[in-house]
Write an enzyme that holds these catalytic residues in place. Structure first.
Site, short mmCIF file in Angstrom:
data_model
loop_
_atom_site.label_atom_id
_atom_site.label_comp_id
_atom_site.label_asym_id
_atom_site.label_seq_id
_atom_site.Cartn_x
_atom_site.Cartn_y
_atom_site.Cartn_z
CG ASN A 90 -1.49 1.34 1.54
OD1 ASN A 90 -2.44 1.80 0.91
ND2 ASN A 90 -0.89 2.05 2.49
CE1 TYR A 155 0.34 8.06 -6.46
CE2 TYR A 155 -1.34 8.13 -8.16
CZ TYR A 155 -0.96 7.82 -6.87
OH TYR A 155 -1.88 7.28 -6.00
CB ALA A 158 4.83 4.43 -9.92
CE LYS A 159 0.01 4.36 -6.74
NZ LYS A 159 0.04 3.45 -5.59
P1 NAP Z 1 -1.26 8.75 2.70
O1 NAP Z 1 -2.43 9.07 3.55
O2 NAP Z 1 -0.33 9.83 2.29
O3 NAP Z 1 -0.42 7.59 3.44
C1 NAP Z 1 0.75 7.08 2.84
C2 NAP Z 1 1.30 5.95 3.68
O4 NAP Z 1 2.48 5.44 3.00
C3 NAP Z 1 1.74 6.37 5.06
O5 NAP Z 1 1.42 5.35 5.97
C4 NAP Z 1 3.26 6.51 4.92
O6 NAP Z 1 4.00 6.27 6.12
C5 NAP Z 1 3.55 5.41 3.92
N1 NAP Z 1 4.83 5.61 3.23
C6 NAP Z 1 5.20 6.66 2.44
N2 NAP Z 1 6.45 6.47 1.99
C7 NAP Z 1 6.89 5.28 2.51
C8 NAP Z 1 8.09 4.54 2.41
N3 NAP Z 1 9.13 4.96 1.69
N4 NAP Z 1 8.17 3.37 3.09
C9 NAP Z 1 7.14 2.92 3.84
N5 NAP Z 1 5.97 3.58 3.97
C10 NAP Z 1 5.85 4.74 3.30
O7 NAP Z 1 -1.71 8.07 1.33
P2 NAP Z 1 -3.04 7.25 0.96
O8 NAP Z 1 -3.92 8.15 0.22
O9 NAP Z 1 -3.53 6.48 2.11
O10 NAP Z 1 -2.42 6.25 -0.13
C11 NAP Z 1 -2.19 4.88 0.12
C12 NAP Z 1 -1.97 4.18 -1.21
O11 NAP Z 1 -3.14 4.31 -2.01
C13 NAP Z 1 -0.82 4.78 -2.02
O12 NAP Z 1 -0.15 3.75 -2.72
C14 NAP Z 1 -1.55 5.68 -3.01
O13 NAP Z 1 -0.80 5.89 -4.16
C15 NAP Z 1 -2.80 4.86 -3.27
N6 NAP Z 1 -3.92 5.61 -3.82
C16 NAP Z 1 -4.49 6.63 -3.10
C17 NAP Z 1 -5.57 7.32 -3.66
C18 NAP Z 1 -6.26 8.43 -2.92
O14 NAP Z 1 -7.16 9.04 -3.50
N7 NAP Z 1 -5.93 8.72 -1.68
C19 NAP Z 1 -6.03 6.99 -4.93
C20 NAP Z 1 -5.41 5.95 -5.63
C21 NAP Z 1 -4.36 5.26 -5.06
P3 NAP Z 1 4.30 7.46 7.22
O15 NAP Z 1 2.97 7.80 7.82
O16 NAP Z 1 5.23 6.82 8.19
O17 NAP Z 1 4.89 8.58 6.46
#
Ligand code: NAP
Length: 246
Positions: A90, A155, A158-159
């Site tokens: 994730n 992004y 990567a995705k």
């Molecule tokens: P978020 O709230 O910014 O959380 C990101 C998480 O990733 C945090 O727990 C962070 O850890 C962790 N992280 C970042 N860099 C890291 C690293 N180098 N090693 C280990 N952990 C790392 O993001 P989110 O929206 O929940 O996104 C989660 C996933 O869903 C991502 O892959 C994102 O691309 C994908 N996604 C999100 C959306 C959306 O609309 N939000 C849409 C499509 C896909 P820390 O808290 O310790 O920094």
């Protein structure tokens, strides 16, 4: 969904979608390794919540873009829990910008975390899953990886890479009893989308279900794909976007 006594490793489990995945897996009976990168307090809160649900959890700091750190985390988790049933890839970041302004550093950071990170944790876990003759990997891609998005070339690349990786690994590991699937979320309310959603773009009007998603919308699908109910599903990419990309 019954995940009683399954051991699940969730990368980026401290916040947002990852946090919700950790909690929903635990509600289904799983013990969880909550990986985080910088936010120890948030990871500790997730662990405490899982323990309140009566399940075992540990937080583990590792940068998913570093194979050495990830391998150590996975080996330690295996020693502690004796198995790894589910890996949820994730962890992810974004560093948006139009190509002409995108720095090499922003390209590398996003590819290393979002794509190489998945290679690293899958490689580290699959050796145990092959030994177990069983395992489930769920990758978090994005609708942007299917359709592209101006200002997100790094992004989206990567995705999209995650999708190719998911399908290839599904073919490679099917005979070993390991399924590999991905979900492709649309707009989900988390720290990552906070600034965009604050701008009040009216995105919800373009979504057939008339709302942006919440982390639980993604977590519920991940729990299903992690469970035995999804035993005959592999190599699939499930959009969780309220119908946005229809
Ligand atoms: P978020 O709230 O910014 O959380 C990101 C998480 O990733 C945090 O727990 C962070 O850890 C962790 N992280 C970042 N860099 C890291 C690293 N180098 N090693 C280990 N952990 C790392 O993001 P989110 O929206 O929940 O996104 C989660 C996933 O869903 C991502 O892959 C994102 O691309 C994908 N996604 C999100 C959306 C959306 O609309 N939000 C849409 C499509 C896909 P820390 O808290 O310790 O920094």
């Amino acid at each position: 969904m019954n995940l009683s006594n399954k051991t699940c490793l969730v990368t980026g489990g401290s916040r947002g979608i990852g946090r919700s995945i950790c909690l929903e897996l635990a509600k289904s009976g799983a013990n969880v390794i909550v990986n985080y990168f910088s936010n120890e307090r948030a990871a500790a809160e997730v662990v405490a919540e899982i323990e309140r649900l009566g399940k075992k959890a540990i937080k583990y700091k590792a940068d998913v873009s570093c194979l050495e750190q990830v391998s150590t985390m996975v080996d330690d988790a295996y020693s502690e829990f004796g198995k790894i049933d589910v890996l949820v890839n994730n962890a992810g970041i974004n560093k948006d910008g139009l190509l002409l302004r995108m720095t090499e550093n922003h390209w590398d950071k996003v590819i290393d975390t979002n794509l190489k990170g998945i290679f690293n944790s899958s490689k580290a876990c699959v050796k145990y899953m092959v030994k177990q003759k069983k395992g489930k990997i769920v990758n978090i891609s994005s609708i942007v990886g299917i359709y592209g998005n101006a200002g997100q070339a790094n992004y989206a690349a990567a995705k999209a890479g995650i999708i190719g990786f998911t399908k290839s690994l599904a073919k490679e590991l099917g005979s070993r009893g390991i399924t590999v699937n991905a979900v492709a979320p649309g707009f989900i309310e988390t720290d990552m989308t906070l600034s965009l959603l604050k701008k009040n773009t009216g995105i919800e009007h373009k979504i057939p279900l008339k709302r942006v998603g919440v982390p639980e919308d993604v977590a519920n699908a991940v729990v299903f794909l992690s469970s035995e109910k999804a035993d005959y599903i592999t190599g699939q990419i499930l959009a969780i976007d309220g119908g946005l990309t229809l």
